[in-house]
Design a protein around this motif. Structure first.
Motif, mmCIF file in Angstrom:
data_model
loop_
_atom_site.group_PDB
_atom_site.id
_atom_site.type_symbol
_atom_site.label_atom_id
_atom_site.label_comp_id
_atom_site.label_asym_id
_atom_site.label_seq_id
_atom_site.Cartn_x
_atom_site.Cartn_y
_atom_site.Cartn_z
ATOM 1 N N VAL A 1 82.854 17.380 7.371
ATOM 2 C CA VAL A 1 84.403 18.504 8.097
ATOM 3 C C VAL A 1 83.211 19.163 6.661
ATOM 4 N N ILE A 2 83.535 20.791 6.335
ATOM 5 C CA ILE A 2 83.142 21.850 5.993
ATOM 6 C C ILE A 2 83.831 22.967 5.780
ATOM 7 N N GLU A 3 84.316 22.953 4.449
ATOM 8 C CA GLU A 3 85.655 23.699 4.342
ATOM 9 C C GLU A 3 85.111 25.236 3.258
ATOM 10 N N GLY A 4 85.571 25.704 3.281
ATOM 11 C CA GLY A 4 85.369 27.043 2.733
ATOM 12 C C GLY A 4 86.105 29.023 3.111
ATOM 13 N N TYR A 5 85.927 29.880 2.446
ATOM 14 C CA TYR A 5 86.457 31.148 3.074
ATOM 15 C C TYR A 5 85.105 31.775 4.102
ATOM 16 N N VAL A 6 85.272 33.067 4.669
ATOM 17 C CA VAL A 6 84.406 33.723 5.634
ATOM 18 C C VAL A 6 85.069 35.261 5.587
ATOM 19 N N SER A 7 83.549 35.455 4.460
ATOM 20 C CA SER A 7 84.202 36.960 4.050
ATOM 21 C C SER A 7 84.875 37.960 5.535
ATOM 22 N N PRO A 8 85.513 39.278 4.684
ATOM 23 C CA PRO A 8 86.731 39.528 5.180
ATOM 24 C C PRO A 8 85.325 40.839 6.358
ATOM 25 N N LYS A 9 83.979 40.605 5.797
ATOM 26 C CA LYS A 9 82.959 41.686 6.428
ATOM 27 C C LYS A 9 81.946 40.898 6.661
ATOM 28 N N ARG A 10 81.074 42.361 7.443
ATOM 29 C CA ARG A 10 80.039 41.663 8.411
ATOM 30 C C ARG A 10 79.060 42.018 7.800
ATOM 31 N N ASP A 11 78.442 40.673 6.712
ATOM 32 C CA ASP A 11 77.613 41.300 5.427
ATOM 33 C C ASP A 11 76.330 40.482 5.294
ATOM 34 N N ALA A 12 76.043 39.903 6.787
ATOM 35 C CA ALA A 12 75.455 39.155 6.865
ATOM 36 C C ALA A 12 74.120 39.988 7.752
ATOM 37 N N THR A 13 73.430 38.839 8.237
ATOM 38 C CA THR A 13 72.208 38.845 9.771
ATOM 39 C C THR A 13 72.347 37.181 10.132
ATOM 40 N N GLU A 14 72.966 37.661 11.449
ATOM 41 C CA GLU A 14 73.000 36.466 11.937
ATOM 42 C C GLU A 14 71.586 35.846 13.450
ATOM 43 N N GLY A 15 71.536 34.827 13.460
ATOM 44 C CA GLY A 15 69.900 34.388 14.549
ATOM 45 C C GLY A 15 68.962 35.573 13.832
ATOM 46 N N PRO A 16 68.062 34.554 15.217
ATOM 47 C CA PRO A 16 68.333 34.939 16.673
ATOM 48 C C PRO A 16 67.716 33.642 16.545
ATOM 49 N N TYR A 17 68.550 33.219 18.143
ATOM 50 C CA TYR A 17 69.358 31.801 18.600
ATOM 51 C C TYR A 17 69.290 32.043 20.301
ATOM 52 N N ALA A 18 68.344 30.335 20.790
ATOM 53 C CA ALA A 18 68.073 30.037 21.842
ATOM 54 C C ALA A 18 69.396 29.743 22.510
ATOM 55 N N GLU A 19 69.909 30.610 23.544
ATOM 56 C CA GLU A 19 71.437 30.192 23.479
ATOM 57 C C GLU A 19 71.405 29.548 25.289
ATOM 58 N N PHE A 20 72.773 29.360 25.607
ATOM 59 C CA PHE A 20 73.319 28.797 26.693
ATOM 60 C C PHE A 20 72.482 29.468 28.174
#
Length: 487
Positions: free
Chosen positions: A261-280
């Motif tokens: 289990v990983i715990e914590g908080y998600v920032s209220p702003k979109r301040d990172a770059t996610e991806g790319p990723y090969a999806e379903f």
């Protein structure tokens, strides 16, 4: 049968059925474990359990394809069924019927247990010690933006007022040992919950649950209606409450039998770059998006933990199978509650969950006298077009129930012999989901496109109607018995 409360008991039964393959030699979490897993799903092999992972702490393991189609002959849905507390040899129709009944049953809230007895609390890392560095976080595809922490786990989050606790699967990418980022799409439940926190300007508490009760991940990937707690629905599926335990640093509860289990908080702003990723959907795209940062405050885990891995790609793998069951059950219930003579609706996994196969009772004309096939198909399409889950099906084919909609061979035969090349179809303009690549780029970005329903129903049966030409239907029983005895 009794349901499994943790991943280890589930794997124990899969081993007795020959559906787990232990890999004892050293395997790297950087691409190699995912390559084994991808090969496993494409070849319908047993689920690979990697016992010796390079760079991880001793005893830490990886498990691939925990919810994919099974290698057990004639029982491809065995892993799904066992995850939900059902027999491994259950049929697709019976599985959907069980889910329909569970959706209609009263929800069963979870049972909170003492932290001292919860397996997921055997090891507790807090503050600076809560780092991903000791864990076998996999690199799944060569062109991915980074290693992915969550490919087959559930994110737990709840609204600021506490009215709704959501369990969902969404990919999460590692930034460094104590930070991650992941997809928080507005159309998905995690995006809806996060938006409420973001509008307050506050970080959202979260927990990522990896491993444990296999039904947790299955329900997390299903399209449960808005404001419905997945944990209570899973209790209804089981017929008993799911055991949960309070997190260490956030006001959330997680399955007590979780591996990690990983715990914590998600920032209220979109301040990172996610991806790319090969999806379903089976395509490796170059797309990235701005997403919030997941900060890590605590990690708890079992002794010798098992980290689950889904190597998403062309069907069929974990990323399509679980969601397909949920969509099938919800649409079956929707159409039946509308008074339509539907036997079952089945989202065909092989099409990356873009084709819905609906079968109706062969005697449906007795229930709807004077109705032509076009009118029945129109009613089915209209019902689907006005509902969230119906709009998730770009293409639907309606057939009589003399075929098994989960059997691709049956479906292809029906498509080739019952569906007119360009007639007997109708379409509806609806809101669509952006990840279906069968739509144009403009449609995906606007969120609007069409769903199409094809009429593949047979004419009324008469004495002259053709019969299936198969071993079971053509030959006398005594001849079939002699043939079978000689095998």
């Amino acid at each position: 049968m009794a349901r499994f409360k943790d991943l280890r008991d589930y794997l124990g039964l899969l081993k007795t059925l020959g559906d787990v393959e232990s890999i004892d030699f050293s395997v790297s979490p950087i691409l190699e474990a995912a390559a084994f897993t991808r090969r496993s799903t494409e070849q319908r092999r047993p689920a690979p359990l990697f016992e010796n992972v390079e760079g991880a702490s001793p005893g830490f393991r990886l498990l691939g394809a925990a919810g994919a189609l099974s290698s057990i002959p004639d029982h491809p849905l065995a892993r799904v069924a066992l995850s939900l507390g059902l027999p491994h040899d259950i049929s697709a129709r019976d599985l959907v019927e069980h889910m329909v009944k569970a959706n209609q049953a009263p929800p069963i809230p979870p049972k909170v247990v003492d932290s001292a007895t919860a397996p997921c609390k055997q090891n507790i890392l807090l503050g600076p010690d809560a780092t991903l560095d000791r864990f076998p976080v996999p690199m799944v595809h060569p062109a991915d933006g980074a290693r992915y922490v969550n490919t087959w786990g559930v994110i737990v989050a709840k609204t600021p007022d506490g009215r709704w606790t959501n369990w969902s699967i969404s990919r999460v990418m590692m930034l460094d040992g104590r930070h991650m980022t992941g997809l928080v799409l507005p159309q998905q439940h995690i995006g809806m919950v996060w938006k409420e926190w973001a509008e307050l300007g506050q970080p959202m508490p979260y927990a990522i649950v990896l491993g444990g009760d296999p039904g947790v991940t299955m329900i997390g990937g299903m399209p449960v209606p808005d404001n419905v707690d997945e944990v209570a629905l899973l209790g209804a599926i089981y017929g008993e409450p799911v055991e949960v335990v309070k997190c260490e640093t956030v006001d959330l509860h997680v399955p007590a039998g979780a591996e990690i289990v990983i715990e914590g908080y998600v920032s209220p702003k979109r301040d990172a770059t996610e991806g790319p990723y090969a999806e379903f959907h089976g395509w490796a795209l170059d797309e990235t998006s701005p997403e919030p940062i997941f900060s890590i405050e605590a990690i708890t885990y079992r002794d010798n933990p098992i980290w689950p891995l889904s190597a998403t790609g062309r069907p069929a793998d974990d990323s399509q199978v679980g969601p397909a069951i949920g969509v099938s059950a919800e649409l079956t219930a929707l159409l039946q509650s509308a008074g339509l003579p539907v036997n079952v609706a089945w989202l065909l996994v092989d099409t990356a969950c873009t084709w819905m196969i609906v079968t109706v009772r062969r005697d449906w004309r007795n229930a709807l006298p004077g109705i032509e096939t076009s009118e029945l198909v129109h009613r089915i399409g209209t019902t689907m077009s006005t509902n969230r889950v119906g709009r998730m099906c770009p293409v639907t084919y309606v057939f009589d129930d003399d075929i098994d909609p989960s059997n691709t061979s049956d479906v292809l035969w029906a498509l080739g012999t019952r569906v007119h090349p360009n007639l007997r179809k109708e379409q509806w303009q609806v809101e669509i989901l952006p990840w279906y690549l069968c739509y144009t780029e403009e449609e995906r970005h606007s969120g609007h496109g069409s769903i199409v329903v094809h009429d593949g129903l047979l004419p009324p049966m008469t004495s002259a109607s053709p019969r299936h030409a198969t071993f079971d239907t053509l030959y006398p029983a005594e001849i079939r018995e002699r043939v079978l005895a000689a095998e």
